[in-house]
Design a protein around this motif. Sequence first.
Motif, mmCIF file in Angstrom:
data_model
loop_
_atom_site.group_PDB
_atom_site.id
_atom_site.type_symbol
_atom_site.label_atom_id
_atom_site.label_comp_id
_atom_site.label_asym_id
_atom_site.label_seq_id
_atom_site.Cartn_x
_atom_site.Cartn_y
_atom_site.Cartn_z
ATOM 1 N N ASN A 20 0.847 -1.188 0.000
ATOM 2 C CA ASN A 20 0.000 0.000 0.000
ATOM 3 C C ASN A 20 0.886 1.242 0.000
ATOM 4 O OD1 ASN A 20 -2.869 -1.201 0.561
ATOM 5 N ND2 ASN A 20 -1.480 -2.247 1.955
ATOM 6 N N LYS A 21 1.275 1.669 -1.192
ATOM 7 C CA LYS A 21 2.239 2.750 -1.327
ATOM 8 C C LYS A 21 1.568 4.108 -1.099
ATOM 9 C CE LYS A 21 4.903 0.113 -4.708
ATOM 10 N NZ LYS A 21 5.408 0.089 -6.095
ATOM 11 N N VAL A 22 2.394 5.106 -0.828
ATOM 12 C CA VAL A 22 1.909 6.459 -0.598
ATOM 13 C C VAL A 22 2.606 7.398 -1.580
ATOM 14 C CG1 VAL A 22 1.255 6.186 1.812
ATOM 15 C CG2 VAL A 22 3.625 6.713 1.244
ATOM 16 N N LEU A 23 1.913 8.476 -1.946
ATOM 17 C CA LEU A 23 2.484 9.476 -2.837
ATOM 18 C C LEU A 23 3.312 10.474 -2.031
ATOM 19 C CD1 LEU A 23 -0.436 10.225 -5.325
ATOM 20 C CD2 LEU A 23 1.830 9.335 -5.920
ATOM 21 N N ASN A 24 4.522 10.696 -2.499
ATOM 22 C CA ASN A 24 5.468 11.595 -1.841
ATOM 23 C C ASN A 24 5.752 12.765 -2.777
ATOM 24 O OD1 ASN A 24 7.667 12.546 -0.160
ATOM 25 N ND2 ASN A 24 9.057 11.544 -1.598
ATOM 26 N N VAL A 25 5.729 13.985 -2.256
ATOM 27 C CA VAL A 25 6.018 15.167 -3.065
ATOM 28 C C VAL A 25 7.491 15.143 -3.475
ATOM 29 C CG1 VAL A 25 6.070 17.679 -3.144
ATOM 30 C CG2 VAL A 25 4.229 16.512 -1.910
ATOM 31 N N ALA A 26 7.722 15.119 -4.798
ATOM 32 C CA ALA A 26 9.089 15.072 -5.311
ATOM 33 C C ALA A 26 9.604 16.454 -5.699
ATOM 34 C CB ALA A 26 9.157 14.140 -6.524
ATOM 35 N N ALA A 27 8.718 17.363 -6.079
ATOM 36 C CA ALA A 27 9.106 18.732 -6.446
ATOM 37 C C ALA A 27 7.843 19.582 -6.460
ATOM 38 C CB ALA A 27 9.795 18.765 -7.808
ATOM 39 N N SER A 28 8.034 20.896 -6.339
ATOM 40 C CA SER A 28 6.886 21.802 -6.346
ATOM 41 C C SER A 28 7.342 23.186 -6.759
ATOM 42 C CB SER A 28 6.232 21.855 -4.958
ATOM 43 O OG SER A 28 7.126 22.389 -3.996
ATOM 44 N N GLY A 29 6.383 24.039 -7.092
ATOM 45 C CA GLY A 29 6.719 25.399 -7.488
ATOM 46 C C GLY A 29 5.482 26.147 -7.937
ATOM 47 N N SER A 30 5.685 27.220 -8.663
ATOM 48 C CA SER A 30 4.585 28.033 -9.176
ATOM 49 C C SER A 30 4.682 28.119 -10.695
ATOM 50 C CB SER A 30 4.607 29.434 -8.551
ATOM 51 O OG SER A 30 5.820 30.094 -8.854
ATOM 52 N N TYR A 31 3.590 28.491 -11.339
ATOM 53 C CA TYR A 31 3.575 28.649 -12.785
ATOM 54 C C TYR A 31 2.872 29.958 -13.139
ATOM 55 C CZ TYR A 31 -1.186 26.781 -12.273
ATOM 56 O OH TYR A 31 -2.484 26.563 -11.873
ATOM 57 N N ALA A 32 3.257 30.532 -14.278
ATOM 58 C CA ALA A 32 2.641 31.752 -14.788
ATOM 59 C C ALA A 32 1.969 31.439 -16.115
ATOM 60 C CB ALA A 32 3.689 32.849 -14.967
ATOM 61 N N ASP A 101 -5.199 36.742 -15.301
ATOM 62 C CA ASP A 101 -4.100 35.982 -14.719
ATOM 63 C C ASP A 101 -4.622 34.636 -14.223
ATOM 64 O OD1 ASP A 101 -1.823 35.064 -13.513
ATOM 65 O OD2 ASP A 101 -1.612 36.725 -12.111
ATOM 66 N N CYS A 102 -4.133 33.552 -14.809
ATOM 67 C CA CYS A 102 -4.565 32.197 -14.437
ATOM 68 C C CYS A 102 -3.412 31.402 -13.841
ATOM 69 C CB CYS A 102 -5.130 31.473 -15.656
ATOM 70 S SG CYS A 102 -6.670 32.183 -16.286
ATOM 71 N N SER A 103 -2.472 32.105 -13.204
ATOM 72 C CA SER A 103 -1.299 31.467 -12.614
ATOM 73 C C SER A 103 -1.662 30.696 -11.354
ATOM 74 C CB SER A 103 -0.236 32.516 -12.297
ATOM 75 O OG SER A 103 0.105 33.259 -13.451
ATOM 76 N N GLY A 104 -0.714 29.890 -10.873
ATOM 77 C CA GLY A 104 -0.979 29.111 -9.676
ATOM 78 C C GLY A 104 0.227 28.323 -9.214
ATOM 79 N N ARG A 105 -0.042 27.240 -8.502
ATOM 80 C CA ARG A 105 1.003 26.396 -7.922
ATOM 81 C C ARG A 105 0.909 24.984 -8.503
ATOM 82 N NH1 ARG A 105 -0.860 26.882 -1.934
ATOM 83 N NH2 ARG A 105 -2.828 27.224 -3.015
ATOM 84 N N TRP A 106 2.034 24.306 -8.537
ATOM 85 C CA TRP A 106 2.084 22.926 -9.000
ATOM 86 C C TRP A 106 2.895 22.096 -8.022
ATOM 87 C CZ3 TRP A 106 6.806 20.596 -9.810
ATOM 88 C CH2 TRP A 106 7.914 21.438 -9.951
ATOM 89 N N LEU A 107 2.636 20.809 -8.027
ATOM 90 C CA LEU A 107 3.497 19.853 -7.351
ATOM 91 C C LEU A 107 3.470 18.554 -8.137
ATOM 92 C CD1 LEU A 107 1.791 17.473 -5.611
ATOM 93 C CD2 LEU A 107 1.310 19.436 -4.155
ATOM 94 N N VAL A 108 4.531 17.788 -7.982
ATOM 95 C CA VAL A 108 4.633 16.498 -8.643
ATOM 96 C C VAL A 108 4.963 15.454 -7.579
ATOM 97 C CG1 VAL A 108 7.058 16.852 -9.235
ATOM 98 C CG2 VAL A 108 5.708 15.223 -10.543
ATOM 99 N N ALA A 109 4.292 14.310 -7.658
ATOM 100 C CA ALA A 109 4.435 13.277 -6.623
ATOM 101 C C ALA A 109 4.692 11.922 -7.261
ATOM 102 C CB ALA A 109 3.178 13.231 -5.755
ATOM 103 N N THR A 110 5.429 11.084 -6.540
ATOM 104 C CA THR A 110 5.723 9.726 -7.000
ATOM 105 C C THR A 110 5.485 8.748 -5.850
ATOM 106 O OG1 THR A 110 8.046 9.680 -6.313
ATOM 107 C CG2 THR A 110 7.549 10.697 -8.444
ATOM 108 N N PHE A 111 5.424 7.475 -6.196
ATOM 109 C CA PHE A 111 5.301 6.424 -5.190
ATOM 110 C C PHE A 111 6.666 6.001 -4.652
ATOM 111 C CE2 PHE A 111 1.165 5.774 -7.334
ATOM 112 C CZ PHE A 111 0.346 5.879 -6.217
ATOM 113 N N ARG A 112 7.706 6.713 -5.037
ATOM 114 C CA ARG A 112 9.046 6.418 -4.531
ATOM 115 C C ARG A 112 9.411 7.439 -3.455
ATOM 116 N NH1 ARG A 112 14.061 6.179 -8.590
ATOM 117 N NH2 ARG A 112 13.000 4.257 -9.171
#
Length: 241
Positions: A20-32, A101-112
């Motif tokens: 039963n794996k869990v998602l871990n945040v691998a990177a994050s930031g903002s976008y324009a 303005d439709c900017s915001g935040r992003w994050l990417v997650a993996t099971f590793r």
Amino acid sequence: MDYGFRSRNGQNFFQIDSDNKVLNVAASGSYAIGKTPTSSTTITTAVITYPTPITTTEAPHVFLNPNNHGMYHTLMQMGGPGNWTGFYFKLHLMAPFNSTDCSGRWLVATFRSTSPPNEYDLRLRNASNEQVFVGADNLLVMTGFPINEGWTLDNRGGEVSGIYWSGYQMPWTGSYEDYFLASTLLGGKIYNGNTTLDTPCGFHAGVRATLNGYVGAMVSSEGGTAKNGRTTFAARPMRPL
């Protein structure tokens, strides 16, 4: 379970172990994207490059969260298995998104699990000796269950450049802290019975009780005949990014 630590919570759900794996945040930031305060023209594509490539075989899971509003489509991963370098997505060129303005935040997650352990910590590995969890990981907390057929027609929509857009919505959490899983929801076009068109999704200004989206048709009589049908869910990081 063959490896790890297994426990059950108050609802009797299995928690962390090698199965039963869990998602871990691998990177994050903002976008324009959109008509931002610093851009003289409308930014139609947001391109994100990770600080370092993500080396999982399967593509990472990309989550988006507009600061206020934004409607996006055609999210594509960059790189490939073992070397995911980033992603990009496009702005839905329909009012009001094409002029605000439709900017915001992003994050990417993996099971590793990629975090180094703290001095005192719990670390779990699988049969291949890969780290699947460490207490220093910033896990994603699911705040809304996966939905793929929760869309209903709303009163939004209209015709733009010969395409008739039908508006849809699904229930959402009401919180601006929650991201939506974008890499599945925005990952391509949909065939509506006659043509294949983009399916933009996101949020309208000041509205977080619903996640909204559009499906296009080449003739007005086809409007409202197709839904997105892809799975998404709401999530937020366990700790501040």
